[in-house]
Design a protein around this motif. Structure first.
Motif, PDB file in Angstrom:
ATOM      1  N   ASN A 272      60.971 -26.503 -29.335  1.00 30.77           N
ATOM      2  CA  ASN A 272      61.965 -25.962 -30.278  1.00 30.77           C
ATOM      3  C   ASN A 272      62.562 -24.657 -29.780  1.00 30.77           C
ATOM      4  O   ASN A 272      63.742 -24.373 -30.016  1.00 30.77           O
ATOM      5  CB  ASN A 272      61.320 -25.762 -31.661  1.00 30.77           C
ATOM      6  CG  ASN A 272      61.114 -27.070 -32.394  1.00 30.77           C
ATOM      7  OD1 ASN A 272      61.847 -28.038 -32.187  1.00 30.77           O
ATOM      8  ND2 ASN A 272      60.099 -27.125 -33.256  1.00 30.77           N
ATOM      9  N   LEU A 273      61.776 -23.855 -29.074  1.00 30.52           N
ATOM     10  CA  LEU A 273      62.326 -22.629 -28.480  1.00 30.52           C
ATOM     11  C   LEU A 273      63.324 -22.978 -27.376  1.00 30.52           C
ATOM     12  O   LEU A 273      64.365 -22.329 -27.255  1.00 30.52           O
ATOM     13  CB  LEU A 273      61.199 -21.763 -27.917  1.00 30.52           C
ATOM     14  CG  LEU A 273      60.319 -21.037 -28.918  1.00 30.52           C
ATOM     15  CD1 LEU A 273      59.202 -20.281 -28.212  1.00 30.52           C
ATOM     16  CD2 LEU A 273      61.143 -20.066 -29.764  1.00 30.52           C
ATOM     17  N   MET A 274      63.018 -24.004 -26.598  1.00 26.77           N
ATOM     18  CA  MET A 274      63.959 -24.456 -25.577  1.00 26.77           C
ATOM     19  C   MET A 274      65.274 -24.881 -26.212  1.00 26.77           C
ATOM     20  O   MET A 274      66.351 -24.640 -25.670  1.00 26.77           O
ATOM     21  CB  MET A 274      63.368 -25.633 -24.778  1.00 26.77           C
ATOM     22  CG  MET A 274      62.229 -25.282 -23.850  1.00 26.77           C
ATOM     23  SD  MET A 274      61.585 -26.728 -22.927  1.00 26.77           S
ATOM     24  CE  MET A 274      62.984 -27.109 -21.853  1.00 26.77           C
ATOM     25  N   LYS A 275      65.206 -25.509 -27.382  1.00 24.64           N
ATOM     26  CA  LYS A 275      66.383 -26.036 -28.082  1.00 24.64           C
ATOM     27  C   LYS A 275      67.183 -24.966 -28.812  1.00 24.64           C
ATOM     28  O   LYS A 275      68.322 -25.226 -29.221  1.00 24.64           O
ATOM     29  CB  LYS A 275      65.954 -27.077 -29.118  1.00 24.64           C
ATOM     30  CG  LYS A 275      65.461 -28.389 -28.574  1.00 24.64           C
ATOM     31  CD  LYS A 275      64.718 -29.186 -29.635  1.00 24.64           C
ATOM     32  CE  LYS A 275      65.464 -29.230 -30.952  1.00 24.64           C
ATOM     33  NZ  LYS A 275      64.673 -29.911 -32.006  1.00 24.64           N
ATOM     34  N   THR A 276      66.601 -23.800 -29.010  1.00 19.44           N
ATOM     35  CA  THR A 276      67.276 -22.764 -29.785  1.00 19.44           C
ATOM     36  C   THR A 276      68.467 -22.215 -28.998  1.00 19.44           C
ATOM     37  O   THR A 276      68.310 -21.623 -27.935  1.00 19.44           O
ATOM     38  CB  THR A 276      66.306 -21.620 -30.129  1.00 19.44           C
ATOM     39  OG1 THR A 276      65.206 -22.160 -30.869  1.00 19.44           O
ATOM     40  CG2 THR A 276      67.003 -20.555 -30.957  1.00 19.44           C
ATOM     41  N   ILE A 277      69.664 -22.419 -29.539  1.00 15.99           N
ATOM     42  CA  ILE A 277      70.892 -22.069 -28.832  1.00 15.99           C
ATOM     43  C   ILE A 277      71.398 -20.699 -29.273  1.00 15.99           C
ATOM     44  O   ILE A 277      71.510 -20.417 -30.466  1.00 15.99           O
ATOM     45  CB  ILE A 277      71.990 -23.127 -29.072  1.00 15.99           C
ATOM     46  CG1 ILE A 277      71.478 -24.524 -28.712  1.00 15.99           C
ATOM     47  CG2 ILE A 277      73.251 -22.775 -28.288  1.00 15.99           C
ATOM     48  CD1 ILE A 277      71.096 -24.714 -27.270  1.00 15.99           C
ATOM     49  N   LYS A 278      71.701 -19.855 -28.284  1.00 14.88           N
ATOM     50  CA  LYS A 278      72.293 -18.546 -28.546  1.00 14.88           C
ATOM     51  C   LYS A 278      73.414 -18.336 -27.542  1.00 14.88           C
ATOM     52  O   LYS A 278      73.178 -18.408 -26.334  1.00 14.88           O
ATOM     53  CB  LYS A 278      71.233 -17.447 -28.425  1.00 14.88           C
ATOM     54  CG  LYS A 278      71.736 -16.064 -28.834  1.00 14.88           C
ATOM     55  CD  LYS A 278      70.603 -15.037 -28.797  1.00 14.88           C
ATOM     56  CE  LYS A 278      71.087 -13.673 -29.265  1.00 14.88           C
ATOM     57  NZ  LYS A 278      70.002 -12.655 -29.223  1.00 14.88           N
TER      58      LYS A 278
END
Length: 438
Positions: A272-278
């Protein structure tokens, strides 16, 4: 590793569908059409719930010996390697060897801002470190072996693009440094780390850290097209490291991403951290949305190789595409695969060539500007064809599909002219921009 002209985000057309209705004949037809017209050489795998429901390959491992490719052919996958490297970093974090917030000055004291740049900043391209593959002299040493010390020196002497964590900008340098951090904490070469922690546990039979291309082991050369296929240069893989040095094939790539999203490589919390888009970037991952659906994955490009890996969580659908010769928009092949799965319309490309008189071409020559995007496009003529050149980019050839419509299939670009109104419409990635002749 290198940006394509007019590179566009992947656009997916999605609705509900079922694998048992997968339209394999549509994809077969597209691959035959691309192969016949010298538009694509490569391979694809579509997998649902861990089972490959479609695979295909066209083209050649080696054109000079007419050695045909098949679904076992292995390709350099370029920046898809970054997903593997990110997974290794999170494994190191789970083993308490690293943490996201630690700075990198311990490992790279000579790198500017190292005392402010964190592991997290490297993973999501927020470090501000200059992208080494954008160096003006890059082409003079890209085929030569570079030691770890030399690569660190090259990165350390590069300029700082911005202060850490103030914005995001893609940089291969980030993942080269992450490779060296992994080697430091595990006291092993990256090739051994990835074999031990990902390749062997997942039984990826066609995936490994690459070396010089070996045609005897089902690897392939890469090619670019300019009237005919021409063999590309071969980047020395001591340069990209974990940013782009892996070799694989589509079936192995689907196995990797399915296991990643099943929490079998790292924890789902870290996925989920990999997927977190910024600012459009995740950690070793991009989000590819369309309407209410979204997929996650990464693209890759090194020499003449192009690749794409994407995963739809709800459907447990993985699509992997690799190429060693591309003269067509890769996104359109993905769209065909997805339309075949989700039962949506797809318009087959038309590669019939149209020959126009010089006076027809002459009326389109000039420089065009748009109020919608800060880009000018100059149209010139070379021999009996039009050429287009955007601000700050190389010129590319246009192929006539009618008296007013021209295309550049490699980047999915269509230009439609209205000479009487001195206008030109640029179409790419589902978007349209109006240009007026100056």
């Amino acid at each position: 590793m290198k940006k394509l002209i007019f590179s566009s985000l992947l656009a997916f057309i999605l609705t509900s569908g079922f694998a048992q209705n997968f339209n394999s004949k549509r994809l077969d037809s597209l691959f035959q059409l691309l192969d016949k017209n010298n538009k694509y050489m490569g391979s694809i795998a579509v997998s649902e719930n861990g089972k490959v429901i479609y695979s295909n390959a066209v083209g050649y491992d080696n054109i000079s010996t007419s050695k045909k490719s098949d679904t076992n052919t292995k390709y350099r996958i370029g920046s898809i390697s970054k997903m593997f490297t990110t997974a290794l970093i999170f494994k190191a974090i789970e083993e308490k060897k690293l943490n996201l917030k630690q700075t990198i000055d311990k490992y790279f004291p000579t790198v500017k801002n190292a005392n402010k740049i964190t592991i997290s900043n490297l993973l999501n391209h927020r470090s501000g470190i200059h992208n080494i593959t954008n160096n003006e002299d890059y082409s003079s040493w890209e085929t030569q072996f570079q030691s770890k010390e030399k690569m660190i020196e090259r990165i350390a002497t590069g300029k700082i693009e911005f202060e850490p964590d103030t914005k995001a900008d893609y940089s291969n340098s980030n993942f080269i440094l992450l490779t060296f951090i992994l080697e430091d904490v595990y006291k092993k070469p990256y090739s051994e780390i990835i074999t031990q922690k990902i390749i062997k546990p997942l039984q990826l039979k066609n995936t490994y850290y690459g070396g010089k291309i070996n045609l005897d082991t089902k690897e392939c050369n890469s090619y670019t097209f300019s009237g005919q296929w021409k063999k590309s240069t071969e980047t020395d893989l001591s340069i990209p490291q974990g940013a782009g040095a892996l070799v694989s094939n589509p079936t192995d790539l689907t196995i990797f991403i399915e296991n990643l999203f099943a929490g079998k490589i790292i924890s789902l919390e870290n996925v989920n951290l990999m997927k977190t888009i910024k600012d459009k970037y995740g950690m070793g991952m991009f989000e590819y949305p369309y309407f209410e659906r979204k997929s996650y994955g990464h693209s890759g490009g090194i020499d003449g190789f192009r690749s794409l890996l994407s995963y739809f969580e709800k459907e447990k659908l993985a699509v992997a595409l690799t190429s060693n010769g591309l003269n067509y928009d890769l996104n359109n092949i993905i769209l065909c695969a997805l339309s075949s799965y989700f039962n949506k319309p797809f318009e087959m490309p038309n590669f019939e060539k149209v020959t126009l008189k010089p006076e027809t071409l002459d009326q389109y020559l000039g420089t065009y500007a748009s109020l919608e995007i800060p880009l000018k496009i100059t149209i010139t003529k070379k021999d009996a064809s039009l050429m287009a050149q955007a601000t700050g980019q190389s010129a590319f050839p246009l192929e006539a599909s009618s008296a007013t419509v021209f295309k550049f299939d490699q980047a999915g670009i269509v230009l439609e002219f209205k000479a009487s109104e001195k206008q030109m419409t640029l179409k790419q990635g589902g978007k349209e921009f109006l240009f007026t002749k100056e």
